[in-house]
Write a protein that holds these residues in place. Structure first.
Motif, PDB file in Angstrom:
ATOM      1  N   MET A 300       0.719  -1.257   0.079  1.00  0.00           N
ATOM      2  CA  MET A 300       0.040  -0.048   0.150  1.00  0.00           C
ATOM      3  C   MET A 300       0.867   1.264  -0.129  1.00  0.00           C
ATOM      4  O   MET A 300       0.541   2.429  -0.485  1.00  0.00           O
ATOM      5  CB  MET A 300      -0.951  -0.001   1.452  1.00  0.00           C
ATOM      6  CG  MET A 300      -2.077  -1.079   1.275  1.00  0.00           C
ATOM      7  SD  MET A 300      -3.045  -0.974  -0.055  1.00  0.00           S
ATOM      8  CE  MET A 300      -2.356  -2.306  -1.240  1.00  0.00           C
ATOM      9  N   GLU A 301       1.901   1.363   0.715  1.00  0.00           N
ATOM     10  CA  GLU A 301       2.835   2.412   0.723  1.00  0.00           C
ATOM     11  C   GLU A 301       3.363   2.624  -0.670  1.00  0.00           C
ATOM     12  O   GLU A 301       3.771   3.684  -1.159  1.00  0.00           O
ATOM     13  CB  GLU A 301       3.915   2.398   1.660  1.00  0.00           C
ATOM     14  CG  GLU A 301       3.398   2.255   3.246  1.00  0.00           C
ATOM     15  CD  GLU A 301       3.095   3.766   3.636  1.00  0.00           C
ATOM     16  OE1 GLU A 301       4.115   4.356   3.941  1.00  0.00           O
ATOM     17  OE2 GLU A 301       1.925   4.098   3.780  1.00  0.00           O
ATOM     18  N   ILE A 303       2.214   2.004  -3.544  1.00  0.00           N
ATOM     19  CA  ILE A 303       1.359   2.470  -4.298  1.00  0.00           C
ATOM     20  C   ILE A 303       0.672   3.720  -3.918  1.00  0.00           C
ATOM     21  O   ILE A 303      -0.302   4.245  -4.560  1.00  0.00           O
ATOM     22  CB  ILE A 303       0.058   1.489  -4.890  1.00  0.00           C
ATOM     23  CG1 ILE A 303      -0.598   1.183  -3.751  1.00  0.00           C
ATOM     24  CG2 ILE A 303       0.960   0.176  -5.511  1.00  0.00           C
ATOM     25  CD1 ILE A 303      -2.074   0.210  -4.075  1.00  0.00           C
ATOM     26  N   HIS A 305      -1.436   4.172  -1.080  1.00  0.00           N
ATOM     27  CA  HIS A 305      -2.795   4.102  -0.743  1.00  0.00           C
ATOM     28  C   HIS A 305      -2.966   4.228   0.771  1.00  0.00           C
ATOM     29  O   HIS A 305      -2.570   3.205   1.607  1.00  0.00           O
ATOM     30  CB  HIS A 305      -3.422   2.689  -1.181  1.00  0.00           C
ATOM     31  CG  HIS A 305      -4.985   2.740  -1.249  1.00  0.00           C
ATOM     32  ND1 HIS A 305      -5.637   2.491   0.045  1.00  0.00           N
ATOM     33  CD2 HIS A 305      -6.020   2.653  -2.216  1.00  0.00           C
ATOM     34  CE1 HIS A 305      -6.704   2.388  -0.099  1.00  0.00           C
ATOM     35  NE2 HIS A 305      -7.071   2.301  -1.589  1.00  0.00           N
ATOM     36  N   GLN A 306      -3.243   5.271   1.211  1.00  0.00           N
ATOM     37  CA  GLN A 306      -3.206   5.616   2.659  1.00  0.00           C
ATOM     38  C   GLN A 306      -4.221   4.971   3.563  1.00  0.00           C
ATOM     39  O   GLN A 306      -3.851   4.367   4.621  1.00  0.00           O
ATOM     40  CB  GLN A 306      -3.458   7.244   3.053  1.00  0.00           C
ATOM     41  CG  GLN A 306      -3.412   7.676   4.494  1.00  0.00           C
ATOM     42  CD  GLN A 306      -1.655   7.097   4.907  1.00  0.00           C
ATOM     43  OE1 GLN A 306      -0.740   7.474   4.317  1.00  0.00           O
ATOM     44  NE2 GLN A 306      -1.829   6.660   6.104  1.00  0.00           N
ATOM     45  N   GLY A 308      -5.362   1.757   2.649  1.00  0.00           N
ATOM     46  CA  GLY A 308      -5.039   0.677   3.042  1.00  0.00           C
ATOM     47  C   GLY A 308      -3.905   0.475   4.005  1.00  0.00           C
ATOM     48  O   GLY A 308      -3.776  -0.596   4.627  1.00  0.00           O
ATOM     49  N   SER A 309      -3.093   1.355   3.863  1.00  0.00           N
ATOM     50  CA  SER A 309      -1.885   1.392   4.694  1.00  0.00           C
ATOM     51  C   SER A 309      -2.297   1.543   6.416  1.00  0.00           C
ATOM     52  O   SER A 309      -1.822   0.748   7.212  1.00  0.00           O
ATOM     53  CB  SER A 309      -0.849   2.555   4.513  1.00  0.00           C
ATOM     54  OG  SER A 309      -0.243   2.484   3.294  1.00  0.00           O
TER      55      SER A 309
END
Length: 439
Positions: A300-301, A303, A305-306, A308-309
């Motif tokens: 996630m980091e 791409i 995607h906060q 998701g992180s």
């Protein structure tokens, strides 16, 4: 010099052919393909045959071990040169050298000591050195930037994965080990962020120290120790020191709780097997969800995607809190009388699956709270941090309860302890995520 040591040296020489990959380009597979053909169809007698032959090879009159090793290296070389999305040459070279020289290091140790721990240590140490030097050699030939901290980290992960697989498989399965390590390191190279020298150095020192302590104190088998060290290293590389701290707290406190009044627990029939030394299955059963969560966080980091992180941070901490909670609940609660089955609250003998005591439940809540506190100060929790910490505490208690419910209903009837542990930590991860959403 023993025949096994000479054979290991011969395989190391063959593995060194990987260093020609930058010069050969698309033909990097050719040296290994040629060796595979010679081993399978040409060399059936003479000094070379005697050098490389394993016991089964003599029965077949064919160098199956050398052929399999070379074919696996051929496959990795093709992955590093043919596809549009190629395996980095550094990963290809590191993988081949880790296995070739790791085995040589283990055999060198075997000439002096007959100890499983030292055998694995020799494999890992030689594998790290060879993998690091191999990657540095590749970039010196290609002109790419030199990053010794990252090279050492990648080599350490590869050596630990290889050592773990080899502890469970046979020597003839080295091709499977090589391909598995290569694919794993390819993923690590893509997912892991920047690795600093401090990060690499401190993480290696901490994981080695904790791993040795676990083995020396008898809280883990050799395979269990390797698994724990590997998980800590992954946590550092994909997350950071805070992630490893949370995981190490479970390993350390859980191990101490297992050893606490062990003889008394053994008398009551509630003690862990093998004098409390946890193996690979137990370590993975309790930590597989956290491993998946830290890898998911890294993805996630990557791409950007906060959300998701944030979810993966909570899932990681919730799974560790559940593992800690369940371990303390079982190890402390097993020392007290009058346990009750969680589904009916009727009294049952100590050691009954699904039995709980109020003392054990309290210890479990304290364990979950400890992990929540560590997560609060060391993990990148979503804001507000306090709400996320409460959610992690809830997740830990949920996981502990899931374990007891599964123990009272389905454990032993087609569902083993390791599967229950996995579902327990999964329940903790999901519990933390679900509890956080309304907060």
């Amino acid at each position: 010099m023993t025949s096994t040591l000479r054979r290991a040296g011969g395989f190391a020489v063959v593995g060194t052919l990987a260093l020609a990959a930058p010069s050969l380009g698309a033909a990097a597979f050719a040296p290994f393909a040629a060796v595979a053909l010679l081993a399978a169809f040409v060399i059936d007698d003479g000094p070379l045959f005697e050098l490389f032959a394993r016991p089964g090879d003599r029965e077949d009159g064919r160098l199956n071990g050398l052929a399999g090793f070379s074919l696996a290296a051929t496959g990795l070389a093709l992955l590093a040169t043919v596809p549009r999305e190629r395996m980095p040459l550094t990963v290809f070279v590191a993988t081949v050298l880790i296995l070739a020289y790791g085995n040589l290091g283990a055999r060198l140790v075997d000439t002096r000591f007959d100890d499983e721990f030292l055998h694995s240590a020799g494999f890992v140490a030689a594998g790290i050195l060879a993998g690091t030097v191999g990657q540095a050699t590749v970039v010196s030939l290609t002109g790419d930037p030199m990053d010794l901290a990252r090279f050492t980290f990648v080599a350490a992960l590869g050596a630990l994965v290889a050592a773990l697989l080899r502890s469970a498989l046979y020597e003839r399965d080295d091709p499977v080990v090589m391909l598995t390590v290569g694919i794993a390191l390819w993923g690590v190279d893509w997912l892991a962020g920047p690795i600093t020298p401090t990060q690499t150095g401190v993480s290696l020192l901490l994981t080695v120290a904790l791993g040795y302590a676990a083995y020396a104190l008898g809280t883990a088998s050799v395979a269990g120790m390797i698994t724990g060290v590997l998980l800590l290293l992954v946590a550092v590389g994909f997350g950071g020191f805070g992630w490893a701290l949370a995981l190490a707290s479970f390993f350390g406190i859980g191990a101490l709780a297992t050893k606490f009044r062990y003889d008394r627990k053994a008398e009551r029939g509630v003690a862990e097997d093998n004098e409390g030394a946890r193996g690979t299955g137990n370590v993975l059963g309790n930590s597989a969800v956290s491993l998946l969560a830290v890898v998911g966080f890294a993805a996630m980091e990557t791409i950007g995607h906060q959300l998701g992180s944030d979810l993966f941070v909570l899932a990681f901490a919730g799974s560790v809190a559940a593992a800690m909670s369940d371990t303390l609940s079982s190890e402390i609660g097993g020392l007290f009388d009058n346990p009750r089955l969680i589904t009916s609250l009727r009294r049952v003998p100590p050691g009954t699956d699904g039995a709980v005591t109020w003392q054990g439940e309290l210890a479990g809540i304290v364990g979950a709270g400890l992990v929540a506190g560590i997560a609060y100060v060391s993990l990148p929790l979503p804001i507000p941090n306090s709400a996320a910490a409460v959610a992690i505490l809830v997740g830990g208690v949920v996981g502990m309860t899931v374990d007891s419910l599964l123990g009272a209903t389905v454990e032993g009837a087609g569902l083993g302890n390791q599967a229950v542990n996995f579902l327990m930590t999964l329940g903790g991860a999901l519990g933390a995520v679900v509890a956080w959403i309304p907060l």
